[in-house]
Motif scaffolding. Structure first.
Motif, mmCIF file in Angstrom:
data_model
loop_
_atom_site.group_PDB
_atom_site.id
_atom_site.type_symbol
_atom_site.label_atom_id
_atom_site.label_comp_id
_atom_site.label_asym_id
_atom_site.label_seq_id
_atom_site.Cartn_x
_atom_site.Cartn_y
_atom_site.Cartn_z
ATOM 1 N N ALA A 23 0.816 -1.213 0.000
ATOM 2 C CA ALA A 23 0.000 0.000 0.000
ATOM 3 C C ALA A 23 0.845 1.256 0.000
ATOM 4 O O ALA A 23 2.031 1.222 -0.031
ATOM 5 C CB ALA A 23 -0.935 -0.036 1.198
ATOM 6 N N ARG A 405 6.293 5.064 -1.539
ATOM 7 C CA ARG A 405 4.875 4.717 -1.536
ATOM 8 C C ARG A 405 4.611 3.748 -2.679
ATOM 9 O O ARG A 405 5.020 3.981 -3.822
ATOM 10 C CB ARG A 405 4.012 5.961 -1.704
ATOM 11 C CG ARG A 405 2.505 5.635 -1.697
ATOM 12 C CD ARG A 405 1.647 6.797 -2.158
ATOM 13 N NE ARG A 405 1.959 7.995 -1.419
ATOM 14 C CZ ARG A 405 2.361 9.127 -1.983
ATOM 15 N NH1 ARG A 405 2.557 9.181 -3.283
ATOM 16 N NH2 ARG A 405 2.602 10.189 -1.253
ATOM 17 N N HIS A 407 1.471 1.547 -4.553
ATOM 18 C CA HIS A 407 0.016 1.467 -4.646
ATOM 19 C C HIS A 407 -0.366 0.479 -5.744
ATOM 20 O O HIS A 407 0.145 0.517 -6.867
ATOM 21 C CB HIS A 407 -0.593 2.853 -4.932
ATOM 22 C CG HIS A 407 0.207 3.689 -5.871
ATOM 23 N ND1 HIS A 407 0.059 3.668 -7.233
ATOM 24 C CD2 HIS A 407 1.180 4.591 -5.612
ATOM 25 C CE1 HIS A 407 0.886 4.525 -7.792
ATOM 26 N NE2 HIS A 407 1.587 5.094 -6.836
ATOM 27 N N GLU A 412 -2.621 0.706 -0.626
ATOM 28 C CA GLU A 412 -1.511 1.637 -0.742
ATOM 29 C C GLU A 412 -0.715 1.584 0.556
ATOM 30 O O GLU A 412 -1.293 1.448 1.633
ATOM 31 C CB GLU A 412 -1.989 3.069 -0.966
ATOM 32 C CG GLU A 412 -2.850 3.271 -2.188
ATOM 33 C CD GLU A 412 -3.348 4.696 -2.295
ATOM 34 O OE1 GLU A 412 -3.045 5.488 -1.376
ATOM 35 O OE2 GLU A 412 -4.029 5.008 -3.269
#
Length: 508
Positions: A23, A405, A407, A412
């Motif tokens: 995520a 990050r 996703h 995410e």
């Protein structure tokens, strides 16, 4: 051994959440705002850019914090809960954006600085009896941008932040703080594609806070207070003494205020380049009516540059501050049953210069976003409360961070690592030899706590997870944060702290 075990456990849980859940921790609303470089600026007519994006978000959240490594004004343990809604809408001839939020937190074992934002004003009142403190915050932000011709836009933005702060154990105090800022802007753009945009912005704001202290009960103990006038030099006495200004006849508490006047110039070329230059003059004072104890004017200059090339975004933020603090020499005279206050002029007792540089980089791909930043600040201060003594202080701080990050589908996650280190040097000078003089009073314990907090080398780890279960754009978020100090500390209580949070929201 327990501290190391706790930190390892938190780090392991964060890593498991990150890699097992695939995520990242940012909502579509926040990501959409970042697509428009104008939202990095003052946000007046910039909201009219990128008219293909209209969305809204509402969420509720809760946080719990605990740990021994904390600033002198922070809580031993703290819980927080809040709600926020925000929206951006584009119509035929104008665009609107707005948000409203409420937050309440309660902390245990709190004492030290009494103001809501320690360090914002150049004077600070300290109290020394630990107790529970509660803070309530109401925040409103609204903006509008209107097309008044084919190439001109007129916009305005209003921001307000109201906070109530209270402690219900002697020495008790209640604070009321209000931050307001109004911005008006006129923007010119070159053509329908808006490849070149220039905007002039006027700024008018006000910040005010009043600290009202009290002691309940005739059999209560004796409580001291300290008024820091710069570099932890000031007046240490009973809380209702005249030197700390918490309880003086004719004045309600310790009122502090700051009126802000400023202007800004912002410009962009296509979606690739953006620049913002801001100037603010701040007229600050403490006291009221004829009891005007301090005046502290300040000037700030902020420069922001941003460039975007395909998936790469570069940013540079430069902030400068110059501030002075003048103390008024007052004398109360009674004649014929009438009391008057005479002012014999102002003495310059404190000066501060500050520079902050923050370069950052972001790379955005289909499945992940990588960010990195550096942050360097340099602050020079001079205290001259008592002739012929001069006290100089140089403080520098450096931090760096990296976040990733990822996703995919309904998940995410984001993992971030950062480090911090600071250095503080002091010197004392006597400009003349004067018999019968002594150096101003310093709160040594408070200075030791601030010194360790400002200079302690530390590392910070955070992990956040967002999950979209497919229920009408609803999402659920979880987060963990951990901080570890790499050097021994003697006044802060420990070397570790952590926090956890949960949020539930909806995009519409």
């Amino acid at each position: 051994m327990n501290a190391r075990h706790n930190l390892f456990t938190i780090s392991l849980l964060a890593a498991i959440l990150c890699f097992a859940s695939t995520a990242g921790a940012q909502s579509p609303y926040e990501r959409a705002l970042e697509q428009n470089l104008w939202n990095l600026g003052l946000g007046v007519n910039g909201i009219r850019q990128r008219q293909d994006i209209s969305l809204a978000q509402a969420l509720v959240y809760g946080t719990f914090e605990q740990g021994d490594f904390r600033a002198p004004w922070e809580a031993e343990s703290l819980w927080k809960a809040g709600a926020r809604s925000e929206a951006l809408r584009h119509l035929d001839k104008f665009s609107l954006s707005g948000s409203f939020g409420f937050e309440e937190w309660q902390g245990k074992g709190m004492c030290g600085p009494m103001s809501i934002e320690p360090g914002y004003f150049p004077i600070e009142a300290w109290e020394f009896s630990p107790g529970v403190k509660t803070l309530q915050t109401y925040a409103v932000d609204g903006a509008i941008s209107v097309d008044i011709s084919d190439n001109l836009r007129l916009g305005g933005r209003f921001l307000m932040d109201s906070r109530n702060y209270s402690k219900r154990k002697d020495l008790r105090h209640t604070n009321y703080r209000l931050d307001m800022e109004c911005r008006g802007g006129l923007a010119w753009h070159s053509d329908e594609e808006e490849r070149a945009v220039i905007e002039l912005i006027s700024i008018l704001g006000k910040t005010s806070e009043t600290i009202t202290a009290e002691q309940i009960g005739t059999a209560a103990g004796i409580y001291d207070a300290f008024l820091d006038k710069g570099l932890m030099y000031g007046a240490y006495e009973l809380w209702n003494g005249s030197g700390v200004h918490l309880s003086e006849s004719g004045v309600s508490g310790l009122p502090m205020r700051e009126n802000v006047y400023g202007a800004a110039l912002e410009a962009s070329f296509s979606d690739a380049l953006f620049a913002s230059l801001q100037y603010r003059y701040k007229d600050g004072s403490a006291g009221e009516k004829e009891y005007m104890w301090f005046r502290f004017p300040a000037e700030t200059v902020d420069l922001l540059l941003a460039a975007r090339m395909s998936s790469h975004t570069f940013r540079l933020s430069v902030e400068g501050l110059s501030q002075q603090n003048w103390e008024n020499v007052l004398d109360k005279v009674s004649s014929g049953g009438i009391s008057t206050v005479n002012s014999y002029g102002y003495n310059l007792i404190f000066q501060k210069r500050k520079l902050n540089l923050v370069p950052s980089y972001e790379y955005s791909a289909k499945l992940f976003t990588l960010r990195a930043f550096l942050d360097y600040s340099l602050e020079k201060s001079l205290s001259s409360q008592m002739y012929p003594y001069l006290f100089e202080q140089d403080y520098s701080a450096f931090s760096a961070g990296l976040s990733l990050r990822y996703h995919r589908r309904a998940f995410e996650c984001e993992l971030a690592l950062s480090c911090f280190d600071g250095r503080l040097d002091e010197s004392e000078t006597k400009v003349a030899e004067v018999l019968g003089t002594s150096a101003p009073q310093r709160y040594a314990q408070g200075f030791s706590q601030l010194y360790e907090w400002l200079c302690a080398s530390r590392g910070h780890l955070s992990a956040e997870l967002l999950w979209y279960p497919g229920l009408k754009n609803c999402f659920i978020g979880l987060g963990l944060d951990a901080t570890h100090c790499f050097v021994p500390v003697s006044t802060l209580g420990g070397r570790d702290s952590f926090s956890g949070n949960i949020l539930i929201g909806i995009n519409f």
